[in-house]
Motif scaffolding. Structure first.
Motif, short mmCIF file in Angstrom:
data_model
loop_
_atom_site.label_atom_id
_atom_site.label_comp_id
_atom_site.label_asym_id
_atom_site.label_seq_id
_atom_site.Cartn_x
_atom_site.Cartn_y
_atom_site.Cartn_z
N VAL A 161 -8.12 17.59 -51.40
CA VAL A 161 -8.81 17.22 -50.18
C VAL A 161 -8.27 15.79 -49.64
CG1 VAL A 161 -10.99 16.21 -49.74
CG2 VAL A 161 -10.98 17.76 -51.40
N GLU A 162 -8.03 15.58 -48.41
CA GLU A 162 -7.56 14.43 -48.05
C GLU A 162 -8.72 13.56 -47.24
OE1 GLU A 162 -4.52 12.35 -44.65
OE2 GLU A 162 -5.11 14.46 -44.60
N LEU A 163 -8.75 12.41 -47.63
CA LEU A 163 -9.63 11.44 -46.90
C LEU A 163 -8.85 10.08 -46.04
CD1 LEU A 163 -12.32 10.99 -49.96
CD2 LEU A 163 -12.70 12.48 -48.13
N ARG A 164 -8.98 10.53 -44.76
CA ARG A 164 -8.20 9.74 -43.95
C ARG A 164 -8.84 8.74 -43.22
NH1 ARG A 164 -4.23 12.91 -39.76
NH2 ARG A 164 -3.76 13.91 -41.92
N SER A 165 -8.76 7.48 -43.30
CA SER A 165 -9.04 6.48 -42.61
C SER A 165 -8.67 6.41 -41.14
CB SER A 165 -9.02 5.18 -42.96
OG SER A 165 -9.39 4.09 -42.38
N VAL A 166 -9.73 6.49 -40.27
CA VAL A 166 -9.36 6.50 -38.65
C VAL A 166 -8.81 5.31 -38.27
CG1 VAL A 166 -9.72 7.35 -36.47
CG2 VAL A 166 -10.54 8.59 -38.51
N SER A 167 -7.52 4.75 -38.70
CA SER A 167 -6.94 3.28 -38.10
C SER A 167 -5.58 3.18 -38.35
CB SER A 167 -7.83 2.33 -39.00
OG SER A 167 -7.27 0.90 -38.67
N ASP A 168 -5.15 2.51 -37.64
CA ASP A 168 -3.43 2.29 -37.92
C ASP A 168 -3.39 0.72 -38.42
OD1 ASP A 168 -2.64 4.68 -36.77
OD2 ASP A 168 -2.85 3.86 -34.78
N VAL A 169 -4.22 0.11 -38.73
CA VAL A 169 -4.41 -1.46 -39.28
C VAL A 169 -4.75 -1.14 -40.91
CG1 VAL A 169 -5.41 -3.75 -39.16
CG2 VAL A 169 -5.04 -2.05 -37.02
N THR A 170 -3.67 -1.86 -41.59
CA THR A 170 -3.90 -1.76 -43.11
C THR A 170 -5.21 -2.19 -43.42
OG1 THR A 170 -1.60 -1.81 -43.22
CG2 THR A 170 -2.79 -2.39 -45.19
N ALA A 171 -5.63 -3.56 -42.90
CA ALA A 171 -6.70 -4.32 -43.53
C ALA A 171 -7.98 -3.12 -43.16
CB ALA A 171 -7.08 -5.38 -43.08
N ARG A 172 -8.09 -2.47 -42.00
CA ARG A 172 -9.17 -1.66 -41.57
C ARG A 172 -9.30 -0.45 -42.53
NH1 ARG A 172 -9.56 -5.79 -38.87
NH2 ARG A 172 -10.21 -6.17 -40.83
N ILE A 173 -8.00 -0.01 -42.84
CA ILE A 173 -7.94 1.36 -43.59
C ILE A 173 -8.39 0.95 -45.18
CG2 ILE A 173 -6.19 2.78 -44.84
CD1 ILE A 173 -4.26 2.42 -42.28
N GLN A 174 -8.03 -0.17 -45.57
CA GLN A 174 -8.52 -0.46 -46.96
C GLN A 174 -10.05 -0.86 -46.89
OE1 GLN A 174 -5.95 -3.91 -47.44
NE2 GLN A 174 -4.65 -2.79 -48.93
N GLU A 175 -10.53 -1.17 -45.93
CA GLU A 175 -12.09 -1.34 -45.79
C GLU A 175 -12.77 0.14 -45.84
OE1 GLU A 175 -11.30 -5.43 -43.51
OE2 GLU A 175 -12.12 -3.70 -42.30
#
Length: 201
Positions: A161-175
């Motif tokens: 299962v992949e859970l992908r954050s919809v962002s290209d910004v590291t901080a937003r991805i981590q959040e």
């Protein structure tokens, strides 16, 4: 831009990333929650890994399993592969940094266990090697990624299962990743201990 306005943009960007991720990832998040609960119910364990902030997230998740999240219940088997400094430095020194997680997966992982692999870029070589080792051990993989999913998304098998954050910004991805993890913690508790009483920490 004044400072207050700048800070507001961080909140707004975080909210937008979470809303976009929710629209895309809810089925995958539900599948990951069911997979974790099933394997833990059957006596398997969760190994977690990542680098930098993702290492912190891996440790956070393992701690929530072994201790508790928001309700009292027995501890669950979670092991962060980022915390043993002797193992990490020995493997990095004797083999390579790319193998610091995969060697531990080979040693500790068993069929039916789950690897929680976290990489904001989706391209961390040592996390990718850990996924390969998990597959060799017949383990399930849940990967938390960002951007386009990177090499990790391409390496996943149909049972993963992949859970992908919809962002290209590291901080937003981590959040978004920490929100994924808190959702998984709550879903595990709800599935395995539905009658347990709530208790905040």
């Amino acid at each position: 831009m004044d400072l207050e306005a700048r800070l507001r943009t961080h909140f707004e960007a975080s909210i937008a990333a979470k809303q976009a991720t929710l629209a895309q990832s809810l089925p995958a998040l539900t599948a990951a929650a069911k997979l974790l609960a099933q394997q833990l119910r059957e006596g398997h364990k969760v190994l977690s890994c990542g680098n930098g902030g993702s290492a912190g997230d891996a440790q956070h998740f393992a701690a929530e399993l072994t201790g508790r999240f928001e309700r009292e219940r027995p501890g669950l088997p979670g092991i962060a592969l980022t915390v043993d400094s002797s193992a990490l430095t020995a493997i990095a020194n004797d083999y390579s940094y790319e193998q610091i997680f995969s060697k531990q997966v080979q040693a500790l992982g068993r069929a039916g266990d789950v690897l929680l692999a976290i990489s904001t870029s989706g391209n961390s070589p040592n996390v990718l090697r850990a996924i390969e080792a998990a597959h060799a051990q017949q383990m399930d993989v849940i990967a938390l990624t960002g951007r386009d999913g990177g090499r990790i998304a391409a390496a996943l098998t149909p049972g993963d299962v992949e859970l992908r954050s919809v962002s290209d910004v590291t901080a937003r991805i981590q959040e978004v990743h920490i929100l994924f993890l808190h959702c998984l913690c709550d879903a595990i508790d709800e599935q395995l201990f539905p009658q347990a009483g709530e208790s905040g920490s």
